[in-house]
Scaffold this motif. Structure first.
Motif, PDB file in Angstrom:
ATOM      1  N   GLU A 198     -13.170  19.570  -2.383  1.00  0.00           N
ATOM      2  CA  GLU A 198     -14.146  20.449  -3.025  1.00  0.00           C
ATOM      3  C   GLU A 198     -14.822  19.749  -4.198  1.00  0.00           C
ATOM      4  OE1 GLU A 198     -12.041  23.920  -4.171  1.00  0.00           O
ATOM      5  OE2 GLU A 198     -11.703  24.626  -2.115  1.00  0.00           O
ATOM      6  N   VAL A 199     -14.014  19.059  -5.018  1.00  0.00           N
ATOM      7  CA  VAL A 199     -14.582  18.348  -6.170  1.00  0.00           C
ATOM      8  C   VAL A 199     -15.499  17.222  -5.705  1.00  0.00           C
ATOM      9  CG1 VAL A 199     -14.033  16.910  -8.166  1.00  0.00           C
ATOM     10  CG2 VAL A 199     -12.646  18.935  -7.669  1.00  0.00           C
ATOM     11  N   TYR A 244     -20.850  20.025 -12.850  1.00  0.00           N
ATOM     12  CA  TYR A 244     -19.852  19.253 -13.583  1.00  0.00           C
ATOM     13  C   TYR A 244     -19.609  19.999 -14.886  1.00  0.00           C
ATOM     14  CZ  TYR A 244     -24.173  17.629 -15.728  1.00  0.00           C
ATOM     15  OH  TYR A 244     -25.404  17.589 -16.324  1.00  0.00           O
ATOM     16  N   SER A 250      -7.195  16.092 -14.635  1.00  0.00           N
ATOM     17  CA  SER A 250      -6.318  17.216 -14.311  1.00  0.00           C
ATOM     18  C   SER A 250      -4.926  16.967 -14.876  1.00  0.00           C
ATOM     19  CB  SER A 250      -6.235  17.420 -12.799  1.00  0.00           C
ATOM     20  OG  SER A 250      -5.332  18.471 -12.473  1.00  0.00           O
ATOM     21  N   LYS A 304     -10.069  19.997 -14.150  1.00  0.00           N
ATOM     22  CA  LYS A 304      -9.419  20.936 -13.238  1.00  0.00           C
ATOM     23  C   LYS A 304      -7.962  21.129 -13.649  1.00  0.00           C
ATOM     24  CE  LYS A 304     -12.765  21.783 -10.304  1.00  0.00           C
ATOM     25  NZ  LYS A 304     -13.381  23.129 -10.243  1.00  0.00           N
ATOM     26  N   ARG A 345      -8.519  20.751  -2.556  1.00  0.00           N
ATOM     27  CA  ARG A 345      -9.222  20.856  -3.838  1.00  0.00           C
ATOM     28  C   ARG A 345      -9.945  19.555  -4.174  1.00  0.00           C
ATOM     29  NH1 ARG A 345      -6.627  23.100  -9.539  1.00  0.00           N
ATOM     30  NH2 ARG A 345      -8.560  24.088 -10.298  1.00  0.00           N
ATOM     31  N   GLU A 391     -15.404  16.360 -14.703  1.00  0.00           N
ATOM     32  CA  GLU A 391     -14.954  17.652 -14.195  1.00  0.00           C
ATOM     33  C   GLU A 391     -13.490  17.825 -14.596  1.00  0.00           C
ATOM     34  OE1 GLU A 391     -15.400  21.319 -12.146  1.00  0.00           O
ATOM     35  OE2 GLU A 391     -16.869  19.837 -12.834  1.00  0.00           O
ATOM     36  N   GLN A 446     -18.706  18.699  -4.674  1.00  0.00           N
ATOM     37  CA  GLN A 446     -19.390  19.221  -5.852  1.00  0.00           C
ATOM     38  C   GLN A 446     -20.099  18.118  -6.625  1.00  0.00           C
ATOM     39  OE1 GLN A 446     -16.733  21.442  -8.404  1.00  0.00           O
ATOM     40  NE2 GLN A 446     -17.892  20.913 -10.233  1.00  0.00           N
ATOM     41  N   LEU A 475     -12.653  12.937 -12.726  1.00  0.00           N
ATOM     42  CA  LEU A 475     -11.930  14.190 -12.505  1.00  0.00           C
ATOM     43  C   LEU A 475     -10.641  14.122 -13.315  1.00  0.00           C
ATOM     44  CD1 LEU A 475     -11.119  16.848 -11.131  1.00  0.00           C
ATOM     45  CD2 LEU A 475     -10.370  15.488  -9.156  1.00  0.00           C
TER      46      LEU A 475
END
Length: 228
Positions: A151-152, A121, A168, A137, A148, A135, A155, A166
């Motif tokens: 993937e996160v 993270y 973004s 992105k 994607r 996280e 992760q 997350l």
């Protein structure tokens, strides 16, 4: 003060009175071009922005280079919001936003955000309700892709007991949301300080829900290794 002269050639970009979108921070905001003029630093434009939310009682007026102003009908041809800066610049702005928001949530006793580049993270904050991981992105696409998002999710699955966010500049379509939901990863589209309201609302709701968990499920910082 630079000399201001009214620009009269309508062929050099949008005209006064035209609906436009202006590049402002990390976002493209709609508004009305109310003046354009020449200065020693080049063409300038004065745009009255549309209200961005219920808290905007008065329209905001901004002055920007004319190159940052685009006719409303051309907005679909422009680069997605936020893609004109680098990942590091975007992450820096997100961290500033997170710091602003977390300082306001006094009842959660949030400590300073810590950068964890070697962990799964980007940032960690301890709170009275448990650990919070974020996280960040940055995307050159308008939508956050399903691949994607998967993937996160994988992760952040290494930290099942933490609150996971997350952030973004991209939007999250339904197919991406479905990939994030099983791991309880909460996505936030953040492009400018006006999105602090959305970020604040999501973090507050998550902290309140997290605090309602049974005490036997409580976690501490030791559950979040700083490196793999």
């Amino acid at each position: 003060m630079p000399e201001r002269t009214r620009r009269s050639d309508p062929n050099l970009g949008p005209s006064v009175g035209e609906r436009v979108h202006v590049r402002w921070g990390l976002d493209l905001l709609p508004g009305l071009l109310i003046e354009r003029y020449d200065s020693s630093s080049g063409g300038r434009a004065v745009v009255r922005l549309d209200p961005q939310g219920p808290g905007d009682a008065e329209p905001q007026t901004v002055t920007v280079p004319i190159s940052e102003v685009h006719p409303a009908e051309d907005v679909e041809e422009l680069d997605p919001p936020g893609t004109w800066i680098s990942h590091s610049e975007y992450e820096h702005e997100v961290v500033r936003a997170l710091s602003r928001v977390l300082r306001r949530i006094k009842w959660a006793d949030v400590t300073k955000l810590e950068h964890s580049p070697d962990a799964r993270y980007d940032y960690l904050a301890d709170t009275s309700r448990g650990p919070l991981v974020v996280e960040v992105k940055y995307s050159h696409r308008e939508d956050f892709t399903e691949a994607r998002a998967g993937e996160v999710a994988r992760q952040l699955a290494a930290h099942p007991a933490a609150l996971k966010f997350l952030v973004s500049n991209a939007r999250f379509p339904d197919r991406s949301l479905r990939r994030l939901a099983p791991g309880r990863v909460m996505p936030v589209t953040w492009r400018s300080p006006k999105d602090d309201i959305r970020l604040d609302k999501i973090i507050r709701a998550a902290l309140k829900e997290f605090g309602s968990l049974d005490e036997r499920d409580a976690v501490t910082r030791r559950d979040l290794p700083l490196s793999d």
